[in-house]
Write an enzyme that holds these catalytic residues in place. Structure first.
Site, PDB file in Angstrom:
ATOM      1  N   PHE A 113      28.474  90.730  34.205  1.00  0.00           N
ATOM      2  CA  PHE A 113      29.254  89.943  35.166  1.00  0.00           C
ATOM      3  C   PHE A 113      28.286  89.024  35.881  1.00  0.00           C
ATOM      4  CE2 PHE A 113      33.455  90.620  37.493  1.00  0.00           C
ATOM      5  CZ  PHE A 113      34.202  90.697  36.343  1.00  0.00           C
ATOM      6  N   GLN A 233      35.827  83.077  49.618  1.00  0.00           N
ATOM      7  CA  GLN A 233      35.478  82.720  48.241  1.00  0.00           C
ATOM      8  C   GLN A 233      36.633  81.960  47.587  1.00  0.00           C
ATOM      9  OE1 GLN A 233      34.887  85.866  45.020  1.00  0.00           O
ATOM     10  NE2 GLN A 233      32.812  85.127  45.359  1.00  0.00           N
ATOM     11  N   HIS A 235      38.037  80.471  44.038  1.00  0.00           N
ATOM     12  CA  HIS A 235      37.865  80.618  42.592  1.00  0.00           C
ATOM     13  C   HIS A 235      38.168  79.280  41.929  1.00  0.00           C
ATOM     14  CE1 HIS A 235      37.987  82.209  38.570  1.00  0.00           C
ATOM     15  NE2 HIS A 235      37.527  83.342  39.022  1.00  0.00           N
ATOM     16  N   LEU A 245      45.246  83.470  38.709  1.00  0.00           N
ATOM     17  CA  LEU A 245      43.850  83.349  38.317  1.00  0.00           C
ATOM     18  C   LEU A 245      43.681  83.243  36.800  1.00  0.00           C
ATOM     19  CD1 LEU A 245      40.990  83.925  39.815  1.00  0.00           C
ATOM     20  CD2 LEU A 245      41.132  86.066  38.581  1.00  0.00           C
ATOM     21  N   GLU A 248      37.143  83.927  34.427  1.00  0.00           N
ATOM     22  CA  GLU A 248      35.920  83.264  34.025  1.00  0.00           C
ATOM     23  C   GLU A 248      35.666  83.385  32.528  1.00  0.00           C
ATOM     24  OE1 GLU A 248      33.941  83.372  38.116  1.00  0.00           O
ATOM     25  OE2 GLU A 248      33.190  84.971  36.857  1.00  0.00           O
ATOM     26  N   ARG A 281      30.697  80.201  41.038  1.00  0.00           N
ATOM     27  CA  ARG A 281      32.060  79.846  41.459  1.00  0.00           C
ATOM     28  C   ARG A 281      32.086  78.719  42.481  1.00  0.00           C
ATOM     29  NH1 ARG A 281      34.880  85.874  42.103  1.00  0.00           N
ATOM     30  NH2 ARG A 281      34.813  86.324  39.882  1.00  0.00           N
ATOM     31  N   HIS A 346      40.421  82.970  47.149  1.00  0.00           N
ATOM     32  CA  HIS A 346      40.411  84.152  46.298  1.00  0.00           C
ATOM     33  C   HIS A 346      40.068  85.433  47.053  1.00  0.00           C
ATOM     34  CE1 HIS A 346      40.112  86.498  42.710  1.00  0.00           C
ATOM     35  NE2 HIS A 346      38.810  86.650  42.777  1.00  0.00           N
ATOM     36  N   ARG A 381      30.656  87.299  47.734  1.00  0.00           N
ATOM     37  CA  ARG A 381      30.885  88.544  47.022  1.00  0.00           C
ATOM     38  C   ARG A 381      30.625  88.357  45.533  1.00  0.00           C
ATOM     39  NH1 ARG A 381      35.152  90.872  43.918  1.00  0.00           N
ATOM     40  NH2 ARG A 381      36.476  89.057  44.214  1.00  0.00           N
TER      41      ARG A 381
HETATM   42  C1  LIG Z   1      43.507  87.960  41.151  1.00  0.00           C
HETATM   43  C2  LIG Z   1      42.430  88.836  41.719  1.00  0.00           C
HETATM   44  C3  LIG Z   1      41.486  89.406  40.883  1.00  0.00           C
HETATM   45  C4  LIG Z   1      40.483  90.240  41.394  1.00  0.00           C
HETATM   46  N1  LIG Z   1      39.596  90.817  40.527  1.00  0.00           N
HETATM   47  C5  LIG Z   1      38.646  91.670  41.021  1.00  0.00           C
HETATM   48  C6  LIG Z   1      37.751  92.346  40.137  1.00  0.00           C
HETATM   49  O1  LIG Z   1      37.792  92.174  38.926  1.00  0.00           O
HETATM   50  N2  LIG Z   1      36.827  93.185  40.659  1.00  0.00           N
HETATM   51  C7  LIG Z   1      36.741  93.419  42.001  1.00  0.00           C
HETATM   52  O2  LIG Z   1      35.891  94.210  42.411  1.00  0.00           O
HETATM   53  N3  LIG Z   1      37.594  92.800  42.863  1.00  0.00           N
HETATM   54  C8  LIG Z   1      38.546  91.936  42.409  1.00  0.00           C
HETATM   55  N4  LIG Z   1      39.399  91.319  43.294  1.00  0.00           N
HETATM   56  C9  LIG Z   1      39.361  91.671  44.712  1.00  0.00           C
HETATM   57  C10 LIG Z   1      40.049  93.015  44.979  1.00  0.00           C
HETATM   58  O3  LIG Z   1      41.050  93.223  44.029  1.00  0.00           O
HETATM   59  C11 LIG Z   1      40.697  93.093  46.374  1.00  0.00           C
HETATM   60  O4  LIG Z   1      39.759  92.730  47.326  1.00  0.00           O
HETATM   61  C12 LIG Z   1      41.142  94.516  46.667  1.00  0.00           C
HETATM   62  O5  LIG Z   1      41.973  94.996  45.655  1.00  0.00           O
HETATM   63  C13 LIG Z   1      41.842  94.670  48.007  1.00  0.00           C
HETATM   64  O6  LIG Z   1      42.290  96.020  48.135  1.00  0.00           O
HETATM   65  P1  LIG Z   1      42.791  96.619  49.508  1.00  0.00           P
HETATM   66  O7  LIG Z   1      43.089  98.045  49.271  1.00  0.00           O
HETATM   67  O8  LIG Z   1      41.830  96.281  50.573  1.00  0.00           O
HETATM   68  O9  LIG Z   1      44.121  95.795  49.834  1.00  0.00           O
HETATM   69  P2  LIG Z   1      45.492  95.583  49.003  1.00  0.00           P
HETATM   70  O10 LIG Z   1      45.438  96.136  47.645  1.00  0.00           O
HETATM   71  O11 LIG Z   1      45.843  94.153  49.184  1.00  0.00           O
HETATM   72  O12 LIG Z   1      46.512  96.473  49.800  1.00  0.00           O
HETATM   73  C14 LIG Z   1      46.944  96.184  51.084  1.00  0.00           C
HETATM   74  C15 LIG Z   1      47.957  97.219  51.484  1.00  0.00           C
HETATM   75  O13 LIG Z   1      48.248  97.089  52.862  1.00  0.00           O
HETATM   76  C16 LIG Z   1      49.615  97.124  53.079  1.00  0.00           C
HETATM   77  N5  LIG Z   1      49.905  96.363  54.298  1.00  0.00           N
HETATM   78  C17 LIG Z   1      49.476  95.123  54.610  1.00  0.00           C
HETATM   79  N6  LIG Z   1      49.936  94.769  55.817  1.00  0.00           N
HETATM   80  C18 LIG Z   1      50.651  95.817  56.287  1.00  0.00           C
HETATM   81  C19 LIG Z   1      51.384  96.062  57.481  1.00  0.00           C
HETATM   82  N7  LIG Z   1      51.510  95.147  58.434  1.00  0.00           N
HETATM   83  N8  LIG Z   1      52.003  97.254  57.622  1.00  0.00           N
HETATM   84  C20 LIG Z   1      51.931  98.197  56.650  1.00  0.00           C
HETATM   85  N9  LIG Z   1      51.253  98.007  55.506  1.00  0.00           N
HETATM   86  C21 LIG Z   1      50.624  96.845  55.323  1.00  0.00           C
HETATM   87  C22 LIG Z   1      50.236  96.566  51.811  1.00  0.00           C
HETATM   88  O14 LIG Z   1      51.530  97.068  51.644  1.00  0.00           O
HETATM   89  C23 LIG Z   1      49.279  97.106  50.753  1.00  0.00           C
HETATM   90  O15 LIG Z   1      49.698  98.397  50.372  1.00  0.00           O
HETATM   91  C24 LIG Z   1      40.409  90.475  42.786  1.00  0.00           C
HETATM   92  C25 LIG Z   1      41.346  89.898  43.633  1.00  0.00           C
HETATM   93  C26 LIG Z   1      42.351  89.062  43.116  1.00  0.00           C
HETATM   94  C27 LIG Z   1      43.331  88.459  44.063  1.00  0.00           C
END
Ligand SMILES: Cc1cc2nc3c(=O)[nH]c(=O)nc-3n(C[C@H](O)[C@H](O)[C@H](O)COP(=O)(O)OP(=O)(O)OC[C@H]3O[C@@H](n4cnc5c(N)ncnc54)[C@H](O)[C@@H]3O)c2cc1C
Ligand code: SF4
Ligand code: FES
Lengths: 614, 300
Positions: A113, A233, A235, A245, A248, A281, A346, A381
């Site tokens: 990566f 960040q 993308h 998305l 890459e 990126r 992103h 990141r």
């Molecule tokens: C398209 C894409 C591809 C990616 N690819 C990678 C990758 O290959 N490798 C990598 O390491 N990272 C990657 N990332 C980044 C990574 O996926 C995210 O940063 C990460 O998944 C975020 O997880 P989280 O648990 O913090 O939040 P999320 O998975 O966004 O979850 C948030 C949670 O909070 C809840 N919530 C929000 N607000 C409230 C509220 N007011 N009340 C109650 N509940 C609430 C939602 O319901 C949800 O359950 C990618 C991101 C994107 C967008």
């Protein structure tokens, strides 16, 4: 009122992992989430999870790469914790059955990566996040952990001492989406925010519609500082109509970027004469936007990513899912025409300030995942480093909240230890501004009874939220939140993107000011208590206003070029002045700016800032 | 759960649900709200009229007819269809169209959605008579007017939102978690899996819990307790995973063999046809049947 030892807000990777850990440590834990867990945006992650698993690799190398990638704005204790623990957490997922891609010998596959000195990215096809999310949810089901799904958290119940460092969080107030019931959720031991990123502050993003940064806004208003918010960040290859998305991998396989004149601009216009399309990126994103700004964009909006020359066979073999994405979300047959792409928001490197155990400066309040800033990613990141943060810091926050004995954190939070204060050079008044009604909106309902008693605090917060809802529903007349939201989103995309100039940043602050003033007259059109998404989105829009402002203020303050943050006025990294985190605290309704030094001293060594070149 | 298709909402059911809000709508605040509501309805009707006029002048719009129902709002208690004309742009999906209608014509238009990229499984709707994910369906591929309804065979909560509880219960009733006989003792040692076995379960692990298959299934519509294609697929995912071990597999086969399990499936392929993740559901169910037969032979 509902009551548990630990309340986890959010059910993405970070929230689910935190809940499992809290339960393991003996707590009665519940998850409160506005979406059903499997709908969380963690499911969208494609690429993979970094972990030093193999001979020839080490956590030290992973830490070095991460620090370098962060452009020396990550805190060493957080980075080292991440890299030391990631292998254990990845194997834990594996023991929970996650469908990783496999080698011939049956072990988990890893791939190279960007920015990594070893191919240490474990993955499950092109759907790593989906598998991680579902695997964790399966464990939550197995353990019978209580999930209040489609309960939208509106605010935190935090005491009101003068200094945030003296405050305590006793729970949250949430709204049942299906019925409109508002209720307090008392947390005897702790609240963990795991609400994901604020991508919706921009109108073009790879983030879900639900990524409205709620947890960040709630913590900010409760007095917890937001850290390094300017680092966003972008993308370079997202589809213009939806922001989906395009990985890459397309450029990795030989995909070429063209402008409207058919020029291969990465080379022909000298943006990256060596690496071309494969430059990092931020470089590619800036190049694309320059092309569009100088009139060489297609429809004045995007550029073309062409992979037709790879031949249909190779495309189908290696990049089949891209063909589906382009067809399903853009209506383009990528084997026959080039794909339109443009930079999209992103990932947010910054967030709620925590230490490496996920604890904030308000006691009983934790944060983990994209909403938090421990700080692992600093100014930039690396791909594959967000998912390990969810499981490593998520788990630690869960343990800590449940009272498990842990090593004290090395990172300081709140205005303690070494820090300096500063002033913000804003053309307009920031924060709530002169609106009388809302000046005390941060939990300001007058409490009857002992102001430090948990039930009193919680009940007062419930009443304040009830008042807010009633007001929004009963307004005589006003604007619809979607107008306010889209104005701010557009201004952010125009003015606070990969190019940051003082004038434009100030323009964004003016736009946000206008939007805040308009928001005072916002009204909810849907009168129903049943599944009122109009009401909830209106409340989310307020959160986006706070976060858009925080991102812009940070960007205006930081006069240097570091990681994802580029400033026209100072196009170089400046280590003498800027090896420090940008901190914003919500102080009586307006943001207060201060700085805290970066921690470069690791367990066994000190990281010396070097030029970030690849 | 009643498995009532939305088209068949009867007067009876709406009369029932309307009782509650009416008894409450006496406070001055609510009267005021009701008055405002009418005003707003007029305003939004006017906006829609303007858009309609524009639509005639401008070819590049699409007509969508969206199912509306809200048990709490007087004028929506009787299920109806609303027509919107949304400006067409290349790449526009059904989800984009309903979002546009909501943000520009009627903010009370309600539906679940989040990722916009076919991974969160929130927005399975019944579009032109077929279960589809809104975000994964190009408007340009559909005949006009585009009819958008909530998933059939599930209770409608409001507009396009259906009650998912029954679907979730079925999903969770098959012990949907990895449960191996043994796990490596060492925290850093992997529990190896052959590539071939990973390939075998791969498609089954792609499910996004959208319930399109469940809604399309005649058997599930007639038998409230039938596990349904998605839950059976979930069971398949673990039963076929070589890492779980033989005894767990036998237990899993017992679960899916129960009265409301695999034997109910009549191989109609409707689930397979609508699955947005291309999971060969019917094939998986057939394979489970074969495994169950093998198991029973063994124990005879
Ligand atoms: C398209 C894409 C591809 C990616 N690819 C990678 C990758 O290959 N490798 C990598 O390491 N990272 C990657 N990332 C980044 C990574 O996926 C995210 O940063 C990460 O998944 C975020 O997880 P989280 O648990 O913090 O939040 P999320 O998975 O966004 O979850 C948030 C949670 O909070 C809840 N919530 C929000 N607000 C409230 C509220 N007011 N009340 C109650 N509940 C609430 C939602 O319901 C949800 O359950 C990618 C991101 C994107 C967008
Ligand atoms: S099997 Fe397919 S149609 Fe059924 S819930 Fe899963 S993804 Fe949706
Ligand atoms: S919006 Fe997530 S699947 Fe369609």
């Amino acid at each position: 009122m509902y009551e548990h030892d630990v309340i986890v807000v959010g059910a993405g990777g970070a929230g689910l992992r935190a809940a499992i850990a809290a339960q393991e440590a003996g707590a009665d834990v519940a998850i409160v989430s506005k979406l059903h867990p499997v709908r969380s945006h963690t499911g969208a992650a494609e690429g993979g999870i970094n972990a030093a698993l193999r001979e020839g690799d080490s956590w030290e190398d992973h830490a070095y790469d991460t620090m370098k990638g962060s452009d020396y704005l990550g805190d060493a204790p957080a980075i080292e914790t991440l890299c030391q623990r990631s292998p254990y957490e990845v194997i834990q997922l594996e023991h929970w059955g996650m469908a990783f891609s496999r080698e011939e010998d049956g072990r988990v596959s890893q791939r190279p990566f960007g920015g990594l000195s070893f191919p240490r990215t474990t993955y499950a096809g092109a759907e790593t996040g989906h598998h991680l999310l579902h695997t964790l949810y399966e464990q939550v089901v197995k353990r019978g952990i209580e999930v209040y799904d489609e309960w939208h958290v509106l605010n935190l119940a935090v005491t009101e001492e003068e200094r945030p460092e003296d405050r305590t969080c006793h729970g949250v107030v949430a709204y049942d989406v299906a019925t409109g019931e508002l209720s307090g959720f008392k947390a005897r031991d702790g609240v963990i925010l795991a609400t994901g990123g604020p991508g919706q502050a921009f109108d073009h993003t790879t983030n879900a519609v639900s990524c409205t940064g709620d947890g960040q806004a709630m913590a900010y208003r409760a007095g917890v500082p937001l850290e390094d918010m300017e680092f966003i960040q972008f993308h370079p290859t997202s589809l213009p109509s939806t922001g989906v998305l395009i990985s890459e991998g397309v450029r990795g396989e030989g995909g070429i970027l063209y402008n409207a004149k058919g020029e291969r601009f990465m080379f022909e216009h000298g943006y990256a004469s060596n690496d071309g399309e494969l430059a990092s990126r931020d470089v590619v994103s800036r190049a694309e936007l320059t092309e569009v700004n100088e009139g060489r964009g297609i429809e004045d909006e995007y550029v073309h990513l062409d992979m037709r020359h790879l031949g249909e066979e190779r495309i189908i073999d290696r990049l089949e899912n891209i063909v589906h994405l382009a067809e399903d979300f853009e209506g383009v047959d990528a084997t026959k025409e080039p794909m339109p792409v443009k930079p999209g928001q992103h990932y947010a490197m910054g967030g709620i300030e925590t230490d490496e155990n996920g604890e904030t400066c308000v006691s009983g309040l934790y944060a983990a995942g994209e909403c938090a800033c421990a700080s692992v990613h600093g100014a930039n990141r690396l791909g594959g480093n967000a998912l390990p943060e969810l499981i490593v810091i998520g788990k630690r926050a869960g343990y800590h909240a449940a009272g498990k004995e842990m090593e004290p954190a090395k990172i300081e939070t709140g205005q303690r230890g070494e820090y300096e204060t500063a002033t913000i050079d804003s053309p307009v008044e920031l924060g709530e501004g002169g609106s009388p009604g809302d000046a005390v909106a941060d939990g300001g309902a007058v409490a009857a009874g002992d102001p430090a008693d948990p039930d009193t605090v919680l009940n007062a917060t419930v009443r304040a939220e009830q008042d807010r809802i009633d007001e929004l529903l009963n307004k005589e007349d006003g604007v619809h939140h979607s107008e306010v939201r889209s104005k701010v989103q557009q201004s952010m995309t125009r003015n606070v993107n990969v190019f940051r100039e003082e004038d434009r940043l100030k323009q964004a602050l003016r736009d946000i000011r206008d939007a805040r003033d308009e928001y005072q007259n916002v009204k909810v059109m849907d009168p129903s208590r049943t599944f009122n998404t109009d009401l909830l989105q209106t409340i989310e829009t307020q959160n986006l206003l706070d976060l858009a402002e925080a991102i812009t203020v940070g960007a205006l303050a930081r006069r240097e070029f570091r990681g994802a943050h580029w400033r026209a006025e100072a196009q170089e990294r400046n280590d003498d002045e800027w090896l420090k985190h940008t901190m914003l605290s919500w102080n009586r309704g307006s943001p207060e700016l201060w700085f805290r030094p970066v921690i470069l001293e690791g367990e066994n060594k000190t990281y010396e800032p070097k030029i970030r070149s690849y | 759960m009643s498995t009532q298709p939305p088209q068949q909402e009867t007067d009876e059911s709406t009369a029932e649900t309307s009782a509650e809000p009416e008894t409450e709508s006496t406070s001055p605040g609510q009267q005021k709200r009701a008055a405002q509501k009418r005003e707003r309805a007029n305003a939004s009707a006017q906006r829609q009229a303007e858009a309609d006029a524009k639509a005639k002048a401008d070819e590049e719009t699409r007509e969508i007819k969206v199912f509306r129902y809200d048990p709490e709002v007087e004028e929506k208690q009787e299920p109806r269809f609303d027509t919107f004309h949304v400006p067409f742009t290349k790449g526009m999906t059904v989800l984009d169209a309903v979002m546009y209608a909501r943000d520009h014509y009627d903010p009370s238009l309600t539906f679940r959605h989040s990722c916009r990229q076919a991974i969160c499984g929130s927005d399975a709707f019944f579009v032109n008579g077929r279960q589809r994910l809104g975000c994964k369906t190009q408007v340009s591929e559909l005949d006009e007017p585009i009819r958008i309804e909530p998933l059939p065979h599930q209770d409608v909560v409001k507009d396009l939102v259906v009650d998912m509880d029954h679907f979730y219960e079925e999903m969770e009733s098959v012990d949907p978690y990895f449960d191996p006989d043994e796990t490596p003792g060492n925290d850093l040692e992997e529990q190896r899996q052959s590539r071939a076995n990973r390939e075998k379960v791969k498609m089954s692990t792609r499910c996004i819990w959208c319930a399109a298959c469940f809604s399309s299934c005649n058997i599930a519509a007639g038998d409230n307790q039938y596990l349904g294609p998605a839950a059976l697929n979930k069971a398949y995912r673990f039963a076929m995973d070589e890492r779980e071990g033989e005894s767990r597999k036998q237990e899993r086969l017992e679960t899916i063999e129960q009265e409301h399990g695999v034997w109910r499936c009549q191989t109609q392929f409707s689930c397979t046809n609508v699955c947005p993740k291309d999971i060969p559901l019917t094939e998986h169910i057939q394979e489970l049947k074969r495994e169950a037969v093998k198991k029973n032979l063994k124990f005879w």
